[in-house]
Scaffold this active site. Structure first.
Site, PDB file in Angstrom:
ATOM      1  N   ASP A   4       0.872  -1.163   0.000  1.00 21.35           N
ATOM      2  CA  ASP A   4       0.000   0.000   0.000  1.00 21.35           C
ATOM      3  C   ASP A   4       0.917   1.222   0.000  1.00 21.35           C
ATOM      4  O   ASP A   4       2.101   1.118   0.345  1.00 21.35           O
ATOM      5  CB  ASP A   4      -0.890  -0.033   1.243  1.00 21.35           C
ATOM      6  CG  ASP A   4      -1.754   1.206   1.372  1.00 21.35           C
ATOM      7  OD1 ASP A   4      -2.378   1.596   0.364  1.00 21.35           O
ATOM      8  OD2 ASP A   4      -1.786   1.785   2.474  1.00 21.35           O
ATOM      9  N   ASP A  55       0.229   5.136   1.083  1.00 20.75           N
ATOM     10  CA  ASP A  55       0.224   6.002   2.269  1.00 20.75           C
ATOM     11  C   ASP A  55       0.244   5.156   3.546  1.00 20.75           C
ATOM     12  O   ASP A  55      -0.618   4.304   3.750  1.00 20.75           O
ATOM     13  CB  ASP A  55      -1.033   6.874   2.284  1.00 20.75           C
ATOM     14  CG  ASP A  55      -1.099   7.831   1.101  1.00 20.75           C
ATOM     15  OD1 ASP A  55      -0.238   8.711   1.013  1.00 20.75           O
ATOM     16  OD2 ASP A  55      -2.015   7.673   0.272  1.00 20.75           O
TER      17      ASP A  55
END
Length: 235
Positions: free
Chosen positions: A12, A14
């Site tokens: 992922d 952020d």
């Protein structure tokens, strides 16, 4: 236990690959100031970055779902885009400690790596490029690339296709429940990044990830201890 070589590792964005929170803190508070609203605590903003811009605007302006929230979100994205395009800013997104050595090792071992994010593509690409990782990644999948973003597994399947690896021989790392849900639906080994943007009321130990880590170095050590292999079947 039967083990198999790792073919791909996907992150992922952020709160997992990059620490991007300060850009959000400055942007949210600039927007609040421009609208004569009191500032928002930076720690609260950091906790909610992974929830997305809609959730941040709901918190910042005390809004419930509806037209006003969507208007504020659209305006926020304009503020955010303008901010992250400023290459003189002091809040550049940075890979978390241990991420770059881990990526170096993956590349040394010819293990594909990539990014699967719900962050809109223009913002994701800008931040990844600013860290020098854009050209190194085997796959970058954003919500515009799929019909159903995370927590559905479509984006992870696409990332594996782009990187030339199988989901069953891959790992997905994220700091939100939807990341773990998507990884499990895709048949990947899932890793919960406890160092990410996790809401105070959330407990990542309840997400049922296959592995829980407090930093990227911990994942690196785990992979090395398992000779860069994962179980042939995961639960």
């Amino acid at each position: 236990m039967m083990m198999k070589a790792i073919e791909g590792v996907f992150f992922d964005l952020d709160g997992t690959l990059l620490d991007t929170a300060e850009d959000f803190v400055i942007t949210v508070n600039q927007m609040l100031a421009d609208h004569q609203h009191p500032g928002m605590d930076g720690h609260l903003i950091r906790q909610n970055v992974s929830a997305g811009s809609r959730a941040l605007m709901g918190l910042a302006f005390n809004l419930t779902p509806g037209d006003e929230l969507e208007q504020k979100r659209a305006l926020f994205l304009q503020y955010y885009d303008r901010h992250i395009q400023d290459h003189s800013r002091t809040t550049f997104a940075r890979p978390y400690p241990g991420i770059l050595p881990l990526i170096d090792e993956l590349e040394y071992r010819d293990i594909a790596w990539g990014i699967v994010t719900n962050k809109p593509r223009p913002y994701a690409l800008a931040l990844i490029q600013q860290t020098g990782l854009l050209e190194r990644s085997y796959a970058i999948v954003c919500p515009e690339d799929v019909k159903q973003p995370k927590p559905e597994p479509e984006a992870l399947f696409l990332a594996c296709k782009q990187a030339g690896c199988s989901p069953e021989s891959s790992i997905y790392i994220g700091d939100h429940l939807r990341d773990i849900e998507a990884g499990k639906k895709a048949g990947m080994l899932t890793v919960a990044a406890h160092y990410g943007y996790i809401n105070e009321g959330d407990d990542p130990m309840t997400w049922d990830a296959d592995l829980n880590i407090d930093n990227a170095q911990q994942l690196h050590r785990w992979l090395a201890a398992h000779h860069w292999k994962i179980p042939a079947t995961t639960t």
